[in-house]
Motif scaffolding. Structure first.
Motif, PDB file in Angstrom:
ATOM      1  N   ARG A   1       0.877  -1.180   0.000  1.00  0.00           N
ATOM      2  CA  ARG A   1       0.000   0.000   0.000  1.00  0.00           C
ATOM      3  C   ARG A   1       0.908   1.221   0.000  1.00  0.00           C
ATOM      4  O   ARG A   1       1.706   1.417   0.908  1.00  0.00           O
ATOM      5  CB  ARG A   1      -0.910   0.049   1.221  1.00  0.00           C
ATOM      6  N   ILE A   2       0.754   2.045  -1.024  1.00  0.00           N
ATOM      7  CA  ILE A   2       1.642   3.189  -1.215  1.00  0.00           C
ATOM      8  C   ILE A   2       0.929   4.494  -0.863  1.00  0.00           C
ATOM      9  O   ILE A   2      -0.254   4.663  -1.131  1.00  0.00           O
ATOM     10  CB  ILE A   2       2.161   3.223  -2.668  1.00  0.00           C
TER      11      ILE A   2
ATOM     12  N   ASP B   1      10.914   8.837   1.641  1.00  0.00           N
ATOM     13  CA  ASP B   1      10.725   7.493   1.105  1.00  0.00           C
ATOM     14  C   ASP B   1      11.028   6.508   2.221  1.00  0.00           C
ATOM     15  O   ASP B   1      12.152   6.483   2.738  1.00  0.00           O
ATOM     16  CB  ASP B   1      11.685   7.231  -0.069  1.00  0.00           C
ATOM     17  N   THR B   2      10.029   5.706   2.602  1.00  0.00           N
ATOM     18  CA  THR B   2      10.228   4.791   3.724  1.00  0.00           C
ATOM     19  C   THR B   2       9.225   3.643   3.701  1.00  0.00           C
ATOM     20  O   THR B   2       8.163   3.750   3.097  1.00  0.00           O
ATOM     21  CB  THR B   2      10.126   5.547   5.069  1.00  0.00           C
ATOM     22  N   ILE B   3       9.586   2.576   4.380  1.00  0.00           N
ATOM     23  CA  ILE B   3       8.683   1.449   4.631  1.00  0.00           C
ATOM     24  C   ILE B   3       8.281   1.551   6.095  1.00  0.00           C
ATOM     25  O   ILE B   3       9.138   1.637   6.976  1.00  0.00           O
ATOM     26  CB  ILE B   3       9.374   0.095   4.374  1.00  0.00           C
TER      27      ILE B   3
ATOM     28  N   LYS C   1       3.322  -1.294   4.099  1.00  0.00           N
ATOM     29  CA  LYS C   1       2.966   0.125   4.028  1.00  0.00           C
ATOM     30  C   LYS C   1       4.205   0.915   3.622  1.00  0.00           C
ATOM     31  O   LYS C   1       5.215   0.913   4.324  1.00  0.00           O
ATOM     32  CB  LYS C   1       2.438   0.576   5.384  1.00  0.00           C
ATOM     33  N   ALA C   2       4.124   1.585   2.463  1.00  0.00           N
ATOM     34  CA  ALA C   2       5.261   2.340   1.940  1.00  0.00           C
ATOM     35  C   ALA C   2       4.852   3.779   1.663  1.00  0.00           C
ATOM     36  O   ALA C   2       3.712   4.055   1.287  1.00  0.00           O
ATOM     37  CB  ALA C   2       5.764   1.694   0.655  1.00  0.00           C
TER      38      ALA C   2
ATOM     39  N   LYS D   1      12.093   1.375  -6.742  1.00  0.00           N
ATOM     40  CA  LYS D   1      13.452   1.679  -6.284  1.00  0.00           C
ATOM     41  C   LYS D   1      13.558   1.508  -4.766  1.00  0.00           C
ATOM     42  O   LYS D   1      14.503   0.908  -4.263  1.00  0.00           O
ATOM     43  CB  LYS D   1      13.851   3.092  -6.680  1.00  0.00           C
ATOM     44  N   LEU D   2      12.561   2.007  -4.036  1.00  0.00           N
ATOM     45  CA  LEU D   2      12.549   1.886  -2.578  1.00  0.00           C
ATOM     46  C   LEU D   2      12.563   0.422  -2.150  1.00  0.00           C
ATOM     47  O   LEU D   2      13.350   0.028  -1.290  1.00  0.00           O
ATOM     48  CB  LEU D   2      11.313   2.590  -2.005  1.00  0.00           C
TER      49      LEU D   2
END
Length: 92
Positions: free
Chosen positions: A4-5, A12-14, A27-28, A45-46
């Motif tokens: 889920r973005i 930019d993180t998880i 969850k990103a 990329k993340l």
């Protein structure tokens, strides 16, 4: 795997795992805007950086215009699962 973005974030993180209508999803958050595939590219990329795999091994399977996406990661399945479990243990 399901992700889920949240685009247009401050970084930019998880952020762990979240329940969605389709089941649990990673969850990103990405800084990119959801236009012309920029957020999807930033997500790929993340995830590649986060899991320590080449960017070419991470691809969008379904959900190009949805917040909940199916992402395909190619490579050694056991190694990827171990990395995923280790990374999620640190953020859940």
């Amino acid at each position: 795997m399901r992700v889920r973005i949240t685009p247009k974030s401050s970084k930019d993180t998880i952020d762990g795992v979240e329940e969605t209508a389709d089941g649990p999803a990673i969850k990103a958050r990405v800084r990119a805007v959801p236009a012309d595939g920029a957020a999807n590219a930033a997500l790929m990329k993340l995830l590649a950086d986060w899991l320590g795999v080449p960017k070419s091994n991470v691809g969008l399977a379904h959900g190009g215009k949805s917040r909940v996406k199916s992402v395909e990661i190619t490579g050694n399945a056991e190694e990827i699962e171990a990395r995923l479990a280790a990374r999620l243990a640190g953020v859940v």
